[in-house]
Scaffold this motif. Sequence first.
Motif, mmCIF file in Angstrom:
data_model
loop_
_atom_site.group_PDB
_atom_site.id
_atom_site.type_symbol
_atom_site.label_atom_id
_atom_site.label_comp_id
_atom_site.label_asym_id
_atom_site.label_seq_id
_atom_site.Cartn_x
_atom_site.Cartn_y
_atom_site.Cartn_z
ATOM 1 N N GLY A 37 0.712 -1.597 0.508
ATOM 2 C CA GLY A 37 -0.115 -0.039 0.253
ATOM 3 C C GLY A 37 1.167 1.150 0.339
ATOM 4 N N VAL A 38 1.784 1.126 0.905
ATOM 5 C CA VAL A 38 2.843 2.657 0.610
ATOM 6 C C VAL A 38 3.881 2.500 -0.327
ATOM 7 N N GLY A 337 7.874 -0.287 2.177
ATOM 8 C CA GLY A 337 7.403 0.419 1.177
ATOM 9 C C GLY A 337 7.678 1.850 1.108
ATOM 10 N N GLY A 338 8.172 2.301 1.999
ATOM 11 C CA GLY A 338 9.187 3.834 1.865
ATOM 12 C C GLY A 338 10.133 3.716 0.863
ATOM 13 N N VAL A 339 10.833 2.561 1.297
ATOM 14 C CA VAL A 339 12.691 2.686 0.397
ATOM 15 C C VAL A 339 12.226 1.782 -1.803
ATOM 16 N N LEU A 340 10.947 0.907 -1.376
ATOM 17 C CA LEU A 340 10.844 0.018 -2.263
ATOM 18 C C LEU A 340 10.164 1.599 -3.223
ATOM 19 N N GLY A 341 9.093 1.755 -2.441
ATOM 20 C CA GLY A 341 8.684 3.406 -3.694
ATOM 21 C C GLY A 341 9.312 4.042 -4.036
ATOM 22 N N ALA A 342 9.954 5.111 -3.227
ATOM 23 C CA ALA A 342 11.154 5.888 -3.597
ATOM 24 C C ALA A 342 12.086 5.546 -4.316
ATOM 25 N N SER A 376 7.508 10.884 -13.668
ATOM 26 C CA SER A 376 7.372 10.502 -12.588
ATOM 27 C C SER A 376 8.418 11.727 -11.542
ATOM 28 N N GLU A 377 7.829 11.981 -10.022
ATOM 29 C CA GLU A 377 9.160 13.079 -9.509
ATOM 30 C C GLU A 377 8.881 12.861 -8.574
ATOM 31 N N LEU A 378 9.524 12.446 -7.281
ATOM 32 C CA LEU A 378 9.702 12.036 -6.056
ATOM 33 C C LEU A 378 9.956 13.360 -4.662
ATOM 34 N N HIS A 379 8.617 13.356 -4.268
ATOM 35 C CA HIS A 379 8.530 14.593 -3.289
ATOM 36 C C HIS A 379 9.469 13.756 -1.752
ATOM 37 N N GLY A 380 10.064 14.074 -1.272
ATOM 38 C CA GLY A 380 10.509 13.622 0.119
ATOM 39 C C GLY A 380 9.675 13.673 1.125
ATOM 40 N N SER A 381 8.632 14.900 0.569
ATOM 41 C CA SER A 381 7.089 15.372 1.966
ATOM 42 C C SER A 381 6.458 13.807 0.868
ATOM 43 N N ASP A 382 5.753 13.922 0.456
ATOM 44 C CA ASP A 382 5.457 12.340 0.075
ATOM 45 C C ASP A 382 5.788 11.279 0.999
ATOM 46 N N VAL A 383 7.238 10.715 1.032
ATOM 47 C CA VAL A 383 7.646 9.430 1.321
ATOM 48 C C VAL A 383 7.306 9.898 3.017
ATOM 49 N N ILE A 384 7.771 11.031 3.354
ATOM 50 C CA ILE A 384 7.261 11.504 4.954
ATOM 51 C C ILE A 384 5.852 11.249 5.292
ATOM 52 N N SER A 389 1.489 8.631 7.916
ATOM 53 C CA SER A 389 -0.103 7.847 7.972
ATOM 54 C C SER A 389 -0.267 6.573 8.000
ATOM 55 N N ALA A 390 1.004 5.459 7.564
ATOM 56 C CA ALA A 390 0.359 4.140 7.583
ATOM 57 C C ALA A 390 1.248 3.698 9.569
ATOM 58 N N LEU A 391 2.172 4.109 10.171
ATOM 59 C CA LEU A 391 2.700 4.264 11.310
ATOM 60 C C LEU A 391 1.856 4.609 12.104
ATOM 61 N N LEU A 392 0.858 5.469 12.166
ATOM 62 C CA LEU A 392 -0.390 5.727 12.790
ATOM 63 C C LEU A 392 -1.619 4.862 12.710
ATOM 64 N N MET A 393 -1.851 4.827 11.971
ATOM 65 C CA MET A 393 -2.920 3.891 11.599
ATOM 66 C C MET A 393 -2.297 2.304 12.140
ATOM 67 N N SER A 394 -0.786 1.907 11.664
ATOM 68 C CA SER A 394 -1.050 0.868 12.717
ATOM 69 C C SER A 394 -0.740 0.635 14.062
ATOM 70 N N LEU A 395 -0.324 1.790 15.211
ATOM 71 C CA LEU A 395 -0.332 2.105 16.305
ATOM 72 C C LEU A 395 -1.704 2.457 16.709
ATOM 73 N N LEU A 396 -2.792 2.785 15.741
ATOM 74 C CA LEU A 396 -4.354 2.572 16.014
ATOM 75 C C LEU A 396 -4.903 1.914 15.869
ATOM 76 N N ALA A 397 -4.368 0.754 15.064
ATOM 77 C CA ALA A 397 -4.697 -0.722 15.118
ATOM 78 C C ALA A 397 -4.140 -1.160 16.041
ATOM 79 N N THR A 398 -3.196 -0.698 17.118
ATOM 80 C CA THR A 398 -2.879 -1.666 18.761
ATOM 81 C C THR A 398 -3.436 -1.393 19.584
ATOM 82 N N LEU A 399 -4.790 -0.382 19.748
ATOM 83 C CA LEU A 399 -4.965 0.207 20.661
ATOM 84 C C LEU A 399 -5.633 -0.986 22.110
ATOM 85 N N TYR A 400 -6.662 -1.577 20.305
ATOM 86 C CA TYR A 400 -8.083 -2.600 21.302
ATOM 87 C C TYR A 400 -6.967 -3.707 21.542
#
Length: 417
Positions: A37-38, A337-342, A376-384, A389-400
């Motif tokens: 996904g990333v 995902g970030g390394v492969l996408g970049a 194609s043009e890679l922006h570092g801000s997009d990767v960050i 966002s993926a890391l934040l959703m992963s954190l939310l998934a651990t709460l329950y």
Amino acid sequence: MYRPLALFLGLRYSQARRSSGFVSFISASSVIGITLGVMALILGLSAMNGFERELHNRVLSVVPHAETTLVRGEMADWQSARQLLESSTGITAAAPLIVLNGLLENGSRMKAVQLRAVLPEAEGHVSAAGRFMSGQGLLALKPGEDGMVLGKGIADKLGAQVGDTLTLMLPDVTASGEDAGLKSPQQRRFRIVSLLEIGGQLDSLLGFIHLNDAQQALNLGDRVQGFSLKTTDLMHAETLAFAAASRLDAPMYVRSWKNSQGYLYQDIQLVRTVMYVVMLMVVAVACFNIVSTLVMAVNEKRSDIAILKTMGAGAWQIRLTFMIQGLVNGLAGSVLGGVLGAGLSRYLTAAIHAIEGWLGHRFLNPDIYFIDFLPSELHGSDVIIVCGSALLMSLLATLYPAWRASGLQPARELGHG
């Protein structure tokens, strides 16, 4: 070396072998899902960035930021009007313009065309079209020599090349009344002195001739229809052009690049937004696997949790243990995902070009799209942003699962043992 209990246990649980192969499969699928996904989102955003770059560097560098033309008739003292426009706020350059609508003929081949009659030196301050022309470009247009710069797409459809002479048929401007439709068109011969090759739809739309040649063909004397304008602010070009045109005495039509090419910019922004939403939903679905993994892990470690709580571990230590265990999956997927996408985004254009060559099919038809390749043009801000966002959703998934683990009662769990 001292390490917090929650961090130590969380990392140990994440590296421990599962008693159930199904739990291991769910855990691996969550990492793979987040990675894909990333990666897909970064690739998609890089493509959108590339389209936006090409829109600015190709289309909007060739198409004037704005145009102002007389509502009726032509302007005689256009030199003074040009100076007045260039002295207006937000206008950096103005060039005289005449537009001719006619039919180009080369043997048995014919094509409708709209030619822009310009002064080469002045047009160079308004448009960067010369960068995409062969030979001397606009400077090859000399007054009285009936030279023409033609888009490569038009030339290909007419089977013409540099040096060929084409017939331009124009409506007879001297005809009027009922006989206007019966008059034969004016014919004038033009020689192709250069080709415009942007690599897209504009190659089949644009053509240039010298201003003096158009004035002679239309019997205008030293008059023009309007001006091409370059502004300091691309996004507010129409407003700046309207304010400048208001300083002229004659009523003027005002158009900007948004009238002809604005839909491209809006489409790019719309696709970018939709891609964010869709791909983040894909990542969210992958994060649900983290919930499944941790729920199963909690069920496996019920006795361990009970022992830890009996030994004095607090609720937050238990919660953080499983939150860290889930975050390891999210972090692994985000980083991969970030390394492969970049990495892949740097070779996206070349890869798509190779696939087109292998299939013998062009994905972007230059007659339909404004470019004929996938940029194609890679922006570092997009990767960050994507990885964050993926890391934040992963954190939310651990709460329950983490809260469920901290709610276990030691006496009940150990009593069953």
